[in-house]
Design a protein around this motif. Structure first.
Motif, PDB file in Angstrom:
ATOM      1  N   PRO A   1      15.548 -19.874   1.592  1.00  0.00           N
ATOM      2  CA  PRO A   1      16.265 -20.723   1.130  1.00  0.00           C
ATOM      3  C   PRO A   1      16.712 -21.081   0.061  1.00  0.00           C
ATOM      4  CG  PRO A   1      14.318 -20.984   1.732  1.00  0.00           C
ATOM      5  CD  PRO A   1      14.068 -19.832   1.667  1.00  0.00           C
ATOM      6  N   GLU A   2      18.288 -22.262   0.452  1.00  0.00           N
ATOM      7  CA  GLU A   2      18.931 -22.355  -0.925  1.00  0.00           C
ATOM      8  C   GLU A   2      16.441 -22.936  -1.202  1.00  0.00           C
ATOM      9  OE1 GLU A   2      20.498 -22.717  -2.958  1.00  0.00           O
ATOM     10  OE2 GLU A   2      21.701 -24.341  -3.248  1.00  0.00           O
ATOM     11  N   TRP A   3      16.886 -23.493  -2.726  1.00  0.00           N
ATOM     12  CA  TRP A   3      15.610 -23.859  -3.429  1.00  0.00           C
ATOM     13  C   TRP A   3      15.423 -24.908  -2.966  1.00  0.00           C
ATOM     14  CZ3 TRP A   3      15.400 -28.432  -5.788  1.00  0.00           C
ATOM     15  CH2 TRP A   3      16.469 -29.015  -6.239  1.00  0.00           C
ATOM     16  N   TYR A   4      15.685 -26.042  -2.572  1.00  0.00           N
ATOM     17  CA  TYR A   4      15.393 -27.389  -1.948  1.00  0.00           C
ATOM     18  C   TYR A   4      14.679 -27.627  -0.411  1.00  0.00           C
ATOM     19  CZ  TYR A   4      20.427 -27.574  -1.553  1.00  0.00           C
ATOM     20  OH  TYR A   4      21.634 -27.552  -1.143  1.00  0.00           O
ATOM     21  N   PHE A   5      15.057 -26.199  -0.240  1.00  0.00           N
ATOM     22  CA  PHE A   5      14.566 -26.096   1.803  1.00  0.00           C
ATOM     23  C   PHE A   5      12.841 -24.810   1.224  1.00  0.00           C
ATOM     24  CE2 PHE A   5      19.034 -27.687   3.797  1.00  0.00           C
ATOM     25  CZ  PHE A   5      18.552 -28.451   3.434  1.00  0.00           C
TER      26      PHE A   5
ATOM     27  N   TYR B   1      25.278 -23.449   3.105  1.00  0.00           N
ATOM     28  CA  TYR B   1      24.915 -22.024   2.542  1.00  0.00           C
ATOM     29  C   TYR B   1      25.191 -21.298   2.669  1.00  0.00           C
ATOM     30  CZ  TYR B   1      20.553 -20.378   0.122  1.00  0.00           C
ATOM     31  OH  TYR B   1      20.321 -19.364  -0.633  1.00  0.00           O
TER      32      TYR B   1
ATOM     33  N   VAL C   1      21.571 -33.039  -4.175  1.00  0.00           N
ATOM     34  CA  VAL C   1      20.410 -33.210  -4.112  1.00  0.00           C
ATOM     35  C   VAL C   1      19.413 -33.632  -4.740  1.00  0.00           C
ATOM     36  CG1 VAL C   1      18.483 -31.937  -2.784  1.00  0.00           C
ATOM     37  CG2 VAL C   1      21.640 -31.072  -2.104  1.00  0.00           C
TER      38      VAL C   1
ATOM     39  N   ALA D   1      19.219 -16.647   5.038  1.00  0.00           N
ATOM     40  CA  ALA D   1      18.207 -17.585   4.562  1.00  0.00           C
ATOM     41  C   ALA D   1      19.166 -18.356   6.109  1.00  0.00           C
ATOM     42  CB  ALA D   1      18.630 -18.475   4.234  1.00  0.00           C
TER      43      ALA D   1
END
Lengths: 161, 396, 218
Positions: free
Chosen positions: B68-72, C135, C93, C146
């Protein structure tokens, strides 16, 4: 004294805000404009000799339609464009090849045997058998392709862009 | 919450305001400086780091490791600790509770104090939560296996060049180096089958890109063509097949024009008089295009592999197939279509162009240098302006 | 010029806006208090670059990847605009999260700013939602896998889980339908929600003023 110092500071702060804001805006706006208009500035020149088959396939004197296609990349898609040409065989290896695209607004012209004209269905443009405008709005005669004949096979020089 | 408390708050806040500053320009000024800093950072990241190029989505490629994207990542990592039946505690209960707690914070936090020294529990709890998120993220990054490298082609020219490579490895053994077809020699199970050319306008005008794609992916088993797509037991990802189709379209379809960059990228470099070719620049390109299709593992090739310098030099049942300075080496004789103990003419179906055979010969005579630098060292000429007679180059 | 200003002010109340919004007194605060405006700034950057990206982006599995390759290689500055949008997402974020932490550590969520906190938390989750939906849009391997796993996660919840997964995906599989609804969420639903909540958030900030730094006796 203190008052004017205060005022100067306030002016300085205001101009810094304005300058930084303009820099950010410019950094987005200038690439943004380039981003929007760049596809319109790009044209790919295309050039090729297109074989139209043996010259003997084309009857003397009568304009005969020949269709061919060219593949181009537009953005993320391959586009197959269709082109039509009228081949007029004058006999004795003399041949004229007209584009069937009307010089007015690029509608496709049709050869009308009974009227002996190329007729454009969009705005009633008319061209003589030699491609000259004989009626209607077209500003220029029909486009003529450069031709060559090798081993009896007729080719036209297709140039675009 | 009593009225006294509210009253005190408002009085205090009014005093703070009295001693405060103007929103514009003072606060805006600070905000602008920070935003500008962020903007500079952003543009810097965009210019100097950029966005990594990734292969296109391929549902058939089950080997891909999802991230996943790094913040997840911290959430992703946390799930490791909730196996089997209690999995949903990690996926729903904990995140759900965290979300609700964050939402309702002002309503259940009855502590009226605002200074940190009187809010030790709240601050400690939040800090712990943030710390565990950071630790989980670091653990996730540390335990991520590296993603397998894939050949990527973004521009059309790169696609065509990649497609050429794919074609050379996967297709040449049956369809020939230029798609000319002919009799198949030396391919298990298809020996002697005669193939129609696939570089012909009959194919190119009537088969769409999708058709070509499907033929490559599914194969045509009834006709003997094996599937090449990953999903059907082959070796090609979607991106590879797309590149292959583009290569075929732009090389063989006379309605499409091959971009000049692609021509340049796949051209085999010409030799100057006296120049000794190197593996790196010349031989690798030649062997990739004309040999590797058969001379790679699990093919009928007398165990002679040609995918690297070492393999070309040393592998094979009849090794060595190449001896420096010896034009009687197996490989050279076979290129000249001799039938010898080690095997028949190579490539089996179609003779290599004389200029390509010459590159092989000059390489052998030049001592078979690996890198371009080594080749330059033994070349008798380094500049175009001082050419030596070609004969001299044979004995450097 | 003077006349034009008077004419406009009479109708728009420019002076009132200036007095209420800009020319107001606020307590002295420190640099951590710039995180909120930085979040807003990043949202504007994301909105502008995002709008630019939609000029060429196609939300369909057939063309999504190719259209992004075109943005990266075929259009002037496309790489820059996508680069800013890509990194802007990450920074947004981070900044929004730090803004939340600042609010927490300085106890700014307490009376009378409970609603400001509530809208702020919603904004944080909407920002994460933007990250999650955005994403998938490049439709590359990373995005595809993902999101496959990401939409699988709610599926583990007992009873309603599998339904949530197929609701997110618009069917049992990650497909063109998923891409279309993620795109819709990413460019319409979530931004609309964010804009709405930012308006409420800002209204509350202007009405209640910036919270002051907590003192020892607070």
């Amino acid at each position: 004294m203190a008052k004017s110092h205060e005022l100067h500071r306030s002016d300085f702060v205001k101009s810094v805000v304005a300058v930084l804001g303009t820099i950010i805006g410019g950094f987005i706006a200038i690439p943004g404009i380039g981003y929007l208009i760049s596809p319109s500035l790009k044209f790919e020149a295309s050039e090729a000799w297109i074989p139209l088959g043996p010259l003997e396939n084309y009857p003397d004197g009568t304009p005969t339609l020949f269709n061919f296609t060219r593949t181009k990349i537009n953005g993320w898609e391959k586009t197959v464009n269709s082109y039509g040409v009228y081949v007029v065989n004058h006999g004795g290896n003399q041949v004229t090849v007209f584009s069937n695209m009307c010089t007015h607004l690029s509608c496709r012209v049709n050869w009308q045997e009974d009227g002996q004209i190329y007729h454009c269905p969009c705005h009633d443009g008319k061209f003589s058998p030699t491609g000259e405008v004989t009626g209607g709005p077209p500003p220029k005669p029909l486009n003529v392709y450069e031709t060559k004949i090798e081993d009896g096979v007729l080719s036209i020089h297709f140039v675009e862009g | 919450m009593n009225e006294d408390y509210k009253q005190t708050y408002h009085e205090k806040y009014a005093r703070e305001k009295q001693h405060g500053v103007k929103f514009f320009p003072d606060i805006i000024f600070k905000d602008m400086l920070v935003s500008f800093g962020i903007f500079v950072l952003l543009v810097g990241l965009a210019i100097f780091v950029g966005v990594a190029n990734e292969p296109p989505a391929d549902p058939s490629d089950s080997a891909y490791i999802p991230r996943p994207e790094w913040y997840f990542l911290f959430l992703f990592e946390m799930l490791k600790y909730f196996p089997g039946q209690i999995e949903w505690i990690g996926t729903a209960i904990i995140p759900g509770a965290a979300v609700v707690a964050l939402f309702l914070l002002p309503f259940f936090d009855k502590n009226r104090s605002r200074h940190w020294s009187k809010r030790k529990f709240a601050i400690g709890f939040m800090s712990l939560a943030v710390l565990s998120m950071v630790v989980l993220t670091i653990m996730a990054v540390a335990t991520t296996p590296p993603q397998e490298e894939v050949a990527l082609a973004s521009t059309l020219s790169e696609q065509i060049t990649l497609g050429q490579d794919v074609y050379s490895v996967q297709c040449v053994e049956c369809h020939g180096a230029e798609g000319e077809g002919g009799e198949i020699i030396g391919v298990e199970g298809l020996e002697g089958v005669v193939l129609d050319p696939i570089n012909h306008s009959d194919i190119m005008y009537t088969y769409t890109d999708d058709t070509l794609y499907n033929i490559v992916e599914y194969g045509q088993p009834a006709l003997g063509m094996p599937p090449l797509g990953l999903a059907y037991g082959g070796e090609l990802s979607r991106g590879d097949i797309t590149a292959l189709v583009n290569f075929m379209r732009y090389t063989w379809d006379d309605r499409a024009e091959l971009p000049a960059e692609a021509v340049a990228a796949s051209a085999i470099p010409e030799l100057k008089p006296g120049e000794v070719p190197s593996y790196e620049v010349h031989i690798a390109t030649l062997s990739k295009r004309y040999c590797v299709s058969c001379h790679r593992p699990n093919k009928e090739n007398n165990n002679y592999l040609m995918q690297s310098y070492e393999e070309i030099m040393t592998s094979g049942d009849n090794a060595p197939n190449l001896i420096a300075g010896d034009l009687g080496s197996n490989l050279i004789r076979m290129l000249h279509r001799e039938e010898i103990e080690a095997g028949g003419p190579m490539p089996p179906t179609k003779e290599l162009k004389p200029e390509y055979i010459e590159i092989w010969e000059r390489w052998v005579m030049g001592g078979m240098p690996n890198t371009a630098a080594e080749a330059a060292a033994v070349s008798t000429t380094t500049t175009e302006s001082a050419p030596t007679a070609p004969a001299a180059s044979q004995t450097p | 010029m003077e006349k034009l200003y008077t004419w406009l002010d009479e109708r728009l109340g420019l002076k009132t806006i200036y007095d209420v919004v800009l020319d107001r007194k606020v307590p002295k605060v420190n640099w951590f208090y710039t995180l909120g405006s930085a979040s807003l700034f990043l949202f504007v950057i994301q909105a502008v670059t995002g709008i630019f990206l939609t000029v060429y982006y196609v939300p369909s599995p057939d063309h999504a990847y190719d259209s992004i390759q075109f943005i990266m290689n075929g259009v002037a500055f496309g790489w820059l605009i996508r680069g800013i949008h890509h990194w802007g997402a990450t920074l947004m974020v981070l900044v929004v999260f730090f803004h939340m932490l600042r609010t927490f550590y300085f106890a700014s969520y307490k009376y009378p700013r409970e609603l400001t906190w509530l809208t702020g938390v919603l904004l944080l989750f909407l920002t994460l939602g933007m990250g999650f939906t955005g994403y998938l849009l490049p439709w590359n391997q990373r995005a595809y896998w993902a999101t496959t796993v990401g939409t699988e996660i709610p599926g583990t919840v007992p009873i309603i889980g599998p339904w949530i997964t197929s609701f997110l995906r618009g069917g049992p599989d990650l497909s063109a339908v998923t891409l279309a609804r993620f795109f819709s969420l990413h460019i319409w639903w979530l931004p609309a929600g964010i804009v709405l909540l930012i308006s409420v958030h800002m209204y509350l900030i202007i009405r209640l003023g910036i919270s002051s730094l907590p003192k020892k006796d607070d």
